[in-house]
Design a protein around this motif. Structure first.
Motif, PDB file in Angstrom:
ATOM      1  N   GLY A  94       0.672  -1.149  -0.039  1.00 41.16           N
ATOM      2  CA  GLY A  94      -0.118   0.003   0.086  1.00 41.16           C
ATOM      3  C   GLY A  94       0.758   1.113   0.070  1.00 41.16           C
ATOM      4  O   GLY A  94       0.330   2.355  -0.023  1.00 41.16           O
ATOM      5  N   VAL A  95       2.028   1.195  -0.041  1.00 43.75           N
ATOM      6  CA  VAL A  95       3.072   2.287   0.046  1.00 43.75           C
ATOM      7  C   VAL A  95       3.840   2.269  -1.316  1.00 43.75           C
ATOM      8  O   VAL A  95       4.532   1.250  -1.608  1.00 43.75           O
ATOM      9  CB  VAL A  95       3.923   2.422   1.138  1.00 43.75           C
ATOM     10  CG1 VAL A  95       4.712   3.263   1.306  1.00 43.75           C
ATOM     11  CG2 VAL A  95       3.125   2.179   2.615  1.00 43.75           C
ATOM     12  N   LYS A  96       4.194   3.534  -1.804  1.00 44.45           N
ATOM     13  CA  LYS A  96       4.714   3.640  -3.039  1.00 44.45           C
ATOM     14  C   LYS A  96       6.303   4.026  -2.391  1.00 44.45           C
ATOM     15  O   LYS A  96       6.184   4.888  -1.670  1.00 44.45           O
ATOM     16  CB  LYS A  96       4.484   4.465  -3.926  1.00 44.45           C
ATOM     17  CG  LYS A  96       5.472   4.564  -5.385  1.00 44.45           C
ATOM     18  CD  LYS A  96       4.759   5.474  -6.343  1.00 44.45           C
ATOM     19  CE  LYS A  96       5.514   5.232  -7.493  1.00 44.45           C
ATOM     20  NZ  LYS A  96       4.684   5.965  -8.731  1.00 44.45           N
ATOM     21  N   THR A  97       7.407   3.133  -2.655  1.00 42.32           N
ATOM     22  CA  THR A  97       8.697   3.660  -2.143  1.00 42.32           C
ATOM     23  C   THR A  97       9.763   4.082  -3.041  1.00 42.32           C
ATOM     24  O   THR A  97       9.493   3.527  -4.328  1.00 42.32           O
ATOM     25  CB  THR A  97       9.140   2.512  -1.162  1.00 42.32           C
ATOM     26  OG1 THR A  97       8.960   1.239  -1.912  1.00 42.32           O
ATOM     27  CG2 THR A  97       8.261   2.015  -0.159  1.00 42.32           C
ATOM     28  N   SER A  98      10.711   4.723  -2.880  1.00 39.15           N
ATOM     29  CA  SER A  98      11.804   5.193  -3.740  1.00 39.15           C
ATOM     30  C   SER A  98      13.116   4.832  -3.476  1.00 39.15           C
ATOM     31  O   SER A  98      13.317   4.604  -2.115  1.00 39.15           O
ATOM     32  CB  SER A  98      11.547   6.611  -4.084  1.00 39.15           C
ATOM     33  OG  SER A  98      10.292   6.902  -4.663  1.00 39.15           O
ATOM     34  N   GLY A  99      13.915   4.412  -4.632  1.00 36.92           N
ATOM     35  CA  GLY A  99      15.333   4.280  -3.952  1.00 36.92           C
ATOM     36  C   GLY A  99      16.203   4.386  -5.390  1.00 36.92           C
ATOM     37  O   GLY A  99      15.583   4.979  -6.309  1.00 36.92           O
ATOM     38  N   PHE A 100      17.331   3.738  -5.165  1.00 38.36           N
ATOM     39  CA  PHE A 100      18.166   3.738  -6.407  1.00 38.36           C
ATOM     40  C   PHE A 100      18.866   2.320  -6.768  1.00 38.36           C
ATOM     41  O   PHE A 100      18.865   1.414  -5.706  1.00 38.36           O
ATOM     42  CB  PHE A 100      19.340   4.915  -6.363  1.00 38.36           C
ATOM     43  CG  PHE A 100      19.091   6.127  -6.412  1.00 38.36           C
ATOM     44  CD1 PHE A 100      18.992   6.560  -7.852  1.00 38.36           C
ATOM     45  CD2 PHE A 100      18.607   6.996  -5.091  1.00 38.36           C
ATOM     46  CE1 PHE A 100      18.443   8.037  -7.937  1.00 38.36           C
ATOM     47  CE2 PHE A 100      18.436   8.207  -5.467  1.00 38.36           C
ATOM     48  CZ  PHE A 100      18.346   8.744  -6.689  1.00 38.36           C
ATOM     49  N   TYR A 101      19.043   1.855  -7.852  1.00 39.26           N
ATOM     50  CA  TYR A 101      19.744   0.737  -8.334  1.00 39.26           C
ATOM     51  C   TYR A 101      20.882   0.888  -9.126  1.00 39.26           C
ATOM     52  O   TYR A 101      20.594   1.657 -10.243  1.00 39.26           O
ATOM     53  CB  TYR A 101      18.647  -0.151  -9.186  1.00 39.26           C
ATOM     54  CG  TYR A 101      19.211  -1.297  -9.530  1.00 39.26           C
ATOM     55  CD1 TYR A 101      18.806  -2.549  -9.105  1.00 39.26           C
ATOM     56  CD2 TYR A 101      19.674  -1.351 -10.886  1.00 39.26           C
ATOM     57  CE1 TYR A 101      19.336  -3.724  -9.605  1.00 39.26           C
ATOM     58  CE2 TYR A 101      20.368  -2.627 -11.608  1.00 39.26           C
ATOM     59  CZ  TYR A 101      20.084  -3.556 -10.814  1.00 39.26           C
ATOM     60  OH  TYR A 101      20.270  -4.650 -11.571  1.00 39.26           O
TER      61      TYR A 101
END
Length: 144
Positions: free
Chosen positions: A83-90
């Motif tokens: 239920g949560v949109k999460t952000s990061g880097f790859y």
């Protein structure tokens, strides 16, 4: 719970990727690693071998959240919460990309002794703001 600080485990990871009308693509890998429990969180540590080199991986798992931390040939740190949109880097052979996920499902299983025995989660993956497709990850653990 009386859980020892570390258990050796066999880890079976299956990832299934689906995009639009194409048939799903599945990949299965088996690793040997360690399972730790500390302060309400399970830690699964193992090493991945790819053509590009070695990557150390850690899964941090607690009720309602899985975090994946990878360092080496591939680097990333990302959390998955339903239920949560999460952000990061790859960061991989193609360079660094923004990674966003929208997680729909997370299920955890325990064995008869109370140890974490499985984790599965489903999410939509976006790289550099473009939807790539839907992933289903299934991780099963067998204590050695």
């Amino acid at each position: 719970m009386g859980i020892p600080p570390a258990q050796n485990v066999t880890i079976e990871m299956t990832s299934t990727f689906a995009i639009q009308m194409a048939p799903p693509d599945s990949h299965k890998a088996v690793y040997t690693g360690q399972l730790h429990y500390m302060n309400g969180t399970w830690y699964i540590k193992y090493a991945e071998e790819q053509e590009e080199g070695k990557t150390k991986a850690t899964l941090k798992i607690k009720d309602g959240e899985v975090s994946v931390i990878r360092n080496g040939a591939i680097s990333m740190r990302h959390s998955y919460r339903p239920g949560v949109k999460t952000s990061g880097f790859y960061t991989g052979p193609a360079g660094r990309m923004q990674m966003d996920t929208e997680t729909y499902k997370l299920e955890l299983g325990r064995d008869e002794d109370g140890f974490l025995s499985s984790a599965a989660w489903v999410y939509d993956l976006y790289l550099n703001e473009q939807k790539i497709g839907r992933y289903t990850i299934a991780c099963s653990l067998q204590r050695l």
